[in-house]
Scaffold this motif. Structure first.
Motif, PDB file in Angstrom:
ATOM      1  N   ARG A 261       0.850  -1.196   0.000  1.00 33.79           N
ATOM      2  CA  ARG A 261       0.000   0.000   0.000  1.00 33.79           C
ATOM      3  C   ARG A 261       0.885   1.246   0.000  1.00 33.79           C
ATOM      4  N   PRO A 262       0.391   2.317  -0.607  1.00 33.24           N
ATOM      5  CA  PRO A 262       1.170   3.563  -0.586  1.00 33.24           C
ATOM      6  C   PRO A 262       1.473   3.996   0.848  1.00 33.24           C
ATOM      7  N   LYS A 263       2.662   4.509   1.058  1.00 32.71           N
ATOM      8  CA  LYS A 263       3.128   5.025   2.352  1.00 32.71           C
ATOM      9  C   LYS A 263       3.315   3.942   3.409  1.00 32.71           C
ATOM     10  N   GLU A 264       3.291   2.667   2.996  1.00 27.91           N
ATOM     11  CA  GLU A 264       3.527   1.593   3.951  1.00 27.91           C
ATOM     12  C   GLU A 264       5.030   1.374   4.072  1.00 27.91           C
ATOM     13  N   GLY A 265       5.488   1.113   5.268  1.00 28.63           N
ATOM     14  CA  GLY A 265       6.909   0.949   5.514  1.00 28.63           C
ATOM     15  C   GLY A 265       7.481  -0.323   4.905  1.00 28.63           C
ATOM     16  N   VAL A 266       8.778  -0.290   4.649  1.00 26.95           N
ATOM     17  CA  VAL A 266       9.472  -1.437   4.062  1.00 26.95           C
ATOM     18  C   VAL A 266       9.412  -2.630   5.007  1.00 26.95           C
ATOM     19  N   LYS A 267       9.637  -2.408   6.292  1.00 30.54           N
ATOM     20  CA  LYS A 267       9.638  -3.507   7.257  1.00 30.54           C
ATOM     21  C   LYS A 267       8.271  -4.182   7.336  1.00 30.54           C
ATOM     22  N   SER A 268       7.197  -3.405   7.404  1.00 31.39           N
ATOM     23  CA  SER A 268       5.868  -4.006   7.503  1.00 31.39           C
ATOM     24  C   SER A 268       5.503  -4.743   6.221  1.00 31.39           C
ATOM     25  N   THR A 269       5.932  -4.222   5.075  1.00 30.68           N
ATOM     26  CA  THR A 269       5.679  -4.894   3.803  1.00 30.68           C
ATOM     27  C   THR A 269       6.416  -6.226   3.751  1.00 30.68           C
ATOM     28  N   LEU A 270       7.674  -6.230   4.165  1.00 29.97           N
ATOM     29  CA  LEU A 270       8.454  -7.468   4.181  1.00 29.97           C
ATOM     30  C   LEU A 270       7.858  -8.472   5.155  1.00 29.97           C
ATOM     31  N   THR A 271       7.462  -8.019   6.326  1.00 27.75           N
ATOM     32  CA  THR A 271       6.853  -8.902   7.320  1.00 27.75           C
ATOM     33  C   THR A 271       5.580  -9.531   6.770  1.00 27.75           C
ATOM     34  N   ALA A 272       4.729  -8.733   6.125  1.00 28.78           N
ATOM     35  CA  ALA A 272       3.491  -9.261   5.546  1.00 28.78           C
ATOM     36  C   ALA A 272       3.801 -10.327   4.502  1.00 28.78           C
ATOM     37  N   GLY A 273       4.806 -10.094   3.671  1.00 27.68           N
ATOM     38  CA  GLY A 273       5.182 -11.070   2.651  1.00 27.68           C
ATOM     39  C   GLY A 273       5.711 -12.365   3.246  1.00 27.68           C
ATOM     40  N   ILE A 274       6.525 -12.254   4.282  1.00 24.99           N
ATOM     41  CA  ILE A 274       7.066 -13.447   4.947  1.00 24.99           C
ATOM     42  C   ILE A 274       5.929 -14.243   5.580  1.00 24.99           C
ATOM     43  N   ASN A 275       5.029 -13.561   6.276  1.00 21.83           N
ATOM     44  CA  ASN A 275       3.899 -14.233   6.914  1.00 21.83           C
ATOM     45  C   ASN A 275       3.018 -14.924   5.888  1.00 21.83           C
ATOM     46  N   TRP A 276       2.742 -14.235   4.793  1.00 18.56           N
ATOM     47  CA  TRP A 276       1.911 -14.792   3.728  1.00 18.56           C
ATOM     48  C   TRP A 276       2.568 -16.055   3.156  1.00 18.56           C
ATOM     49  N   GLY A 277       3.870 -15.990   2.935  1.00 18.87           N
ATOM     50  CA  GLY A 277       4.586 -17.149   2.401  1.00 18.87           C
ATOM     51  C   GLY A 277       4.564 -18.330   3.353  1.00 18.87           C
ATOM     52  N   PHE A 278       4.709 -18.069   4.653  1.00 19.94           N
ATOM     53  CA  PHE A 278       4.647 -19.144   5.639  1.00 19.94           C
ATOM     54  C   PHE A 278       3.277 -19.824   5.602  1.00 19.94           C
ATOM     55  N   ILE A 279       2.237 -19.023   5.584  1.00 19.96           N
ATOM     56  CA  ILE A 279       0.882 -19.589   5.597  1.00 19.96           C
ATOM     57  C   ILE A 279       0.591 -20.326   4.293  1.00 19.96           C
ATOM     58  N   LYS A 280       1.061 -19.794   3.176  1.00 16.43           N
ATOM     59  CA  LYS A 280       0.878 -20.504   1.901  1.00 16.43           C
ATOM     60  C   LYS A 280       1.606 -21.850   1.955  1.00 16.43           C
ATOM     61  N   GLY A 281       2.795 -21.857   2.547  1.00 12.72           N
ATOM     62  CA  GLY A 281       3.524 -23.115   2.714  1.00 12.72           C
ATOM     63  C   GLY A 281       2.754 -24.121   3.551  1.00 12.72           C
ATOM     64  N   MET A 282       2.049 -23.647   4.581  1.00 10.37           N
ATOM     65  CA  MET A 282       1.230 -24.537   5.410  1.00 10.37           C
ATOM     66  C   MET A 282       0.114 -25.163   4.565  1.00 10.37           C
ATOM     67  N   LEU A 283      -0.508 -24.361   3.712  1.00  7.25           N
ATOM     68  CA  LEU A 283      -1.574 -24.887   2.851  1.00  7.25           C
ATOM     69  C   LEU A 283      -1.048 -25.954   1.911  1.00  7.25           C
ATOM     70  N   VAL A 284       0.128 -25.722   1.351  1.00  5.81           N
ATOM     71  CA  VAL A 284       0.747 -26.714   0.469  1.00  5.81           C
ATOM     72  C   VAL A 284       1.092 -27.972   1.260  1.00  5.81           C
ATOM     73  N   ALA A 285       1.633 -27.801   2.461  1.00  3.81           N
ATOM     74  CA  ALA A 285       2.040 -28.943   3.283  1.00  3.81           C
ATOM     75  C   ALA A 285       0.871 -29.849   3.664  1.00  3.81           C
ATOM     76  N   ILE A 286      -0.308 -29.269   3.894  1.00  2.00           N
ATOM     77  CA  ILE A 286      -1.451 -30.111   4.262  1.00  2.00           C
ATOM     78  C   ILE A 286      -2.243 -30.565   3.037  1.00  2.00           C
ATOM     79  N   GLY A 287      -1.786 -30.184   1.854  1.00  2.00           N
ATOM     80  CA  GLY A 287      -2.442 -30.627   0.620  1.00  2.00           C
ATOM     81  C   GLY A 287      -3.764 -29.939   0.348  1.00  2.00           C
ATOM     82  N   ALA A 288      -3.924 -28.722   0.819  1.00  2.00           N
ATOM     83  CA  ALA A 288      -5.180 -28.001   0.626  1.00  2.00           C
ATOM     84  C   ALA A 288      -5.249 -27.381  -0.761  1.00  2.00           C
ATOM     85  N   LYS A 289      -6.357 -27.608  -1.438  1.00  2.00           N
ATOM     86  CA  LYS A 289      -6.601 -26.872  -2.672  1.00  2.00           C
ATOM     87  C   LYS A 289      -6.934 -25.454  -2.231  1.00  2.00           C
TER      88      LYS A 289
END
Length: 166
Positions: free
Chosen positions: A68-96
């Motif tokens: 989002r505009p004016k969002e900090g670099v750290k918060s953007t990176l944190t959101a991306g890392i969290n999203w990737g972790f959760i996506k990995g969980m979905l893949v690990a449990i075989g969820a469509k």
């Protein structure tokens, strides 16, 4: 049994699961270490996904994160890392799963489109719809007095998954 999971991956987001008939199974705030100021509690998230998987075949919708505009670099990176972790969980449990934008799931559910200046009203809309669709849900966990909009969003994203992936 089919389990539909909705994830609002933000630090103030939530995890929710519903049955194939649209009944509430679980809704929790995004687990974090050290209260509301800490990082994601990955062990608690893994346990939550394990519990969901034990209920049957999991289908999920993971809300897509964006910069989002004016969002900090750290918060953007944190959101991306969290999203990737959760996506990995979905893949690990075989969820469509699908990855809708907030605009996509809100449109499908019929929530009104609101400009950024009406963000508070948009959150209130989501809370009201979640309480209407899932009357038994408690959106004020612990000592909260204000409904947890991240949990409400997660419930609505789970309903999106149920409608799109059934």
């Amino acid at each position: 049994m089919e389990i539909f999971v909705g994830i609002d991956p933000g630090l103030t987001g939530g995890l929710a699961s519903i049955s194939g008939t649209g009944s509430l199974i679980s809704a929790v705030p995004m687990p974090r270490l050290n209260g509301s100021s800490g990082p994601l509690d990955t062990n608690a998230i893994k346990a939550w996904f394990s519990e969901a998987k034990s209920g049957g075949r999991v289908y999920a919708a993971l809300e897509r994160v964006s910069v989002r505009p004016k969002e900090g670099v750290k918060s953007t990176l944190t959101a991306g890392i969290n999203w990737g972790f959760i996506k990995g969980m979905l893949v690990a449990i075989g969820a469509k799963h699908v990855e809708p934008t907030p605009q996509q799931w809100k449109k499908l559910l019929g929530l009104p489109k609101r400009p950024g200046s009406e963000r508070k009203k948009a959150k209130e809309d989501a809370v009201a719809m979640a309480m209407q669709l899932f009357p038994g849900v408690c959106l004020t966990p612990g000592r909260k007095r204000v409904p947890h909009d991240g949990m409400a969003d997660a419930l609505l994203v789970a309903e999106y998954a149920r409608r799109v992936l059934s």
